[in-house]
Design a protein around this motif. Sequence first.
Motif: not given
Lengths: 575, 381
Positions: A86, A82, A79, A162
């Motif tokens: 990101g 990511w 996590n 996201w």
Amino acid sequence: MTAASPAVPARKGAALGWLRRLGTPKIIIILVVAGVIGYLALVPLYYLIWGTFFDANGFTLGGFARAYGDPRVGGMIGNSLWFAVGAAVLSLCVGTALAYLNVRTDVPFKGLFFAASIIPLIIPGILYTIAWIFLASPDIGLLNKVIEPIFGPGFLDVFTVWGMVWVEGLHLSPIVFLLMVAAFRSMDPSLEESALMSGASRWQVFRRITVPLTRPAIVAAVLVMVVRSLESFEVPALLGLQNGIYVFTSRIYFVLRSYPPDLAAAGALAVGLLVLAVIGVAISNLVGRSGKTYQTVTGKGFRPRPMELGKWRPVMGGAIVLYFFLTVVGPLLVLLYTSLLKFYQAPSTEAFASMSLDNYRELFHISDATTALRNSLVLGLGSATLVMVLMAVGAWIVVRSRIPGRQLVDHFSFVPLVIPGLVLGLALSFVYLRSPVPIYGTIFILLIAYCTRYMPYGMRYAVTSMHQISAELEESAQVSGASWWQTFRRVLLPLLSPGLLAGWIYILVVSFRELSSSILLYSPGNEVLSILIFEQYENGQFTVLAALGVVMVLTLAVLVIIAYKLGAKVGLRQD
Amino acid sequence: MNTAPPLSGRRMPAKRAVVSGSALVLLLAGCGGSPTATAPQATTAGGPTAAEKLYAEVNGMTGQQRRDKLVPLAEKEGALDLYTSMTSDVADVVINAFEDQYNVTVNLYRAGSETVLQRVVQEQKAHYQGNDVVETNATELFDLNTEGVLATYDGERRRMVPDAGRQEGWTATRFNLFAPSWNTKLVTPDQAPKTWEDLADPKWDGKLSMELSDSDWYLTLYGYWKKQGKTDDEINKLFSDMATGAKVVKGHTVQGQLLSAGQFSVAASNYSYIVEQAKAKGAPVDYLPYVEPVIARPNGIGLMKTAKHPAAAMLFTDWLLQEGQAVLVKEGLTPAIVEGDDPLKDVEIIPIDVQELTKNGDEWNKRYDQVISNGEQVEGN
């Protein structure tokens, strides 16, 4: 001072000459700067390392077991990466695109968006995150309400990785923007123009000429962004936890919460980050080191000239307006709206009828509000100036000098980035409670804390700019008889000024938000704004907090605009 | 100025300079020994401090005699250094009331309870007399007492505090009450939870919020259910059902704010005063009638052994347990000493199990962490 005289007898002369050379301003300045950087970094690092590897019984690795032994550690690292990668990629794309459009093209609305692109940086993380909850929560999000007829209910969900990437990436994008603006400002457009003349398309020029030339800045940006996102707390705490998305910092929070705080486990996590960061710094220097490749500011005269966008101009203008509506105006409007209410509620006639300026009035009744504003200004201006001055010399040592061990200066300056704020606070109070100089309990301990915390950013800004300046400018100054100090002051500093100014603004702005070490180190009379924000937050006065946020955004926006107006007068000028 | 020295020949000194510079820094950092590994200990190795002697003398006094002894001494000291985790709106009112009554200036340091604890411990280890009094949460006070920095306080006011608030080294001044609260637009009075067990009802899946750090609430409720005769399995199932679909929030303030906004329908363990404040402003939230037993977390006050202003410290403590109690009530808090009509007299209240929390706090933290993070059952013990 004079150069060593060759007339004195050999042995004595050698010793004297050695002393004299050691006494030159250059050596003294380098010595002092390297010493200060080392000192600022090593105090917390030493505290952290000792706490990580030693307990009452001697050497131990128990902290690593506790930190990484959690059965969920795999998912957590996944996590974290990511989320961090990101957010870094998003902020890099957004920040670079905005900087490029702003500096290198004739895009419309420049004046507006320059100041506005700094705003996400000014809004305290907790407010920015909560504003996004109000905008894009699947349950109560205003944006979701607006698009519901088209996409159905709960289309946007900010409580996902996201969503976290989006909020963090946008919140961080000003750091990239500032870095890249400085890089683009110092770039000779004739290189791009020649490529265009030779028949390359605009995209090819961007990809093959512009991006490679700014690679040191891009690498620096990625590095800072990844580490920053790995450490970010507000976004994962407010958006991730709700759906059980755990990241690195949630762990640091847990291990530091117990008493006595598990410094060993927190340290073990920080050491992980440190290793990552050191590798990153090494890569960035390797990339930046490859000689003259990135030196765009050379002896040849040039003026950065904006590129004409032609038919793309209105399109880009539209894109920028949309971007600002989404990322700046939206959250800011939510804050403004909240600051006028008695308690947060979805917009309705009822809500609008209840609006008043009571929350702003309440701001005036907060005791110490003026003291806090003054202290924050003094600390912000002081630490921004000190850090950028130190790092300008530091960057020279790292990039330009041939001193063995110069990389250490770079590594040390990066260390504070991975040290949790609370650990920094503990380390500083440990040292200065025992120092014979009465620094503890004064505002100076906060100044030291801020300088330490923001040194890594200052260094990245300064090093990035230094990479772009060709050594031949210095050499010609020295050949013409200028001393090192003269060269530095009259040649390098003006050329570095876009980068230094960007770093200065960044530090000024974020220092207003620093809480985690300030809260432990402040003393009565030395309150700062971030502590008031924290108190309003603890009081549950969210609407007053929103009002305070709005006032902060206005104050800092004015300061930033002034800084840029002044900054435009030095350094490279545009047509 | 000067002429430029030849470019060559500059390297060596510079190299030495940097090397010796870092050596110096290492040396500086090296002295002072281990910053973290030393076991914390009381700063008073010898006999009682001057402050402790005064406390001991006054502890035996009562009523007006006690005040008459303390006031002139305190006003002569002239100042009081107070560290507290009281929220600033309350702290401001309390301090103003005290300063109005006595000629003593209060210097206030305010932070979260964990930070207050850190600050006091750091200062005490360095023999730095930062504060005279500390007012914060039970857990942190318990830790401070374990560190041996708190002095013995006694008096008629302390003896009026309920048992749970009369601890070694500190005395409760107020209680924070944990109770479920709900958004009245989303939950009708009929649907509102009536018992703690109701929170485990699947109808709240996706609509219930739990707070990240409320392990003290968790352990107390756990102990209460245990006493009620529930088995570990039953209790674990209840918590696990609560956590299923629960929205985890960090911070009671945010929790209150999002509850008002309708992000979720019910908050499991918010402080009643936060909900009360929002309710007073017209937000659609409620916590009444109380889900019983209400879980109370004591907040208390402790005198420092090393106080620079011991008389002021003691006067403030006496005052906070007497006149100050009314000030706290006016600010919407629950006082430690109830005189006259008790608005909570028919409500069952159980205090946080501070003893258990301090002994096995980390264990409970971990278990609660696991409960809320995956809703899976935790191994009972």
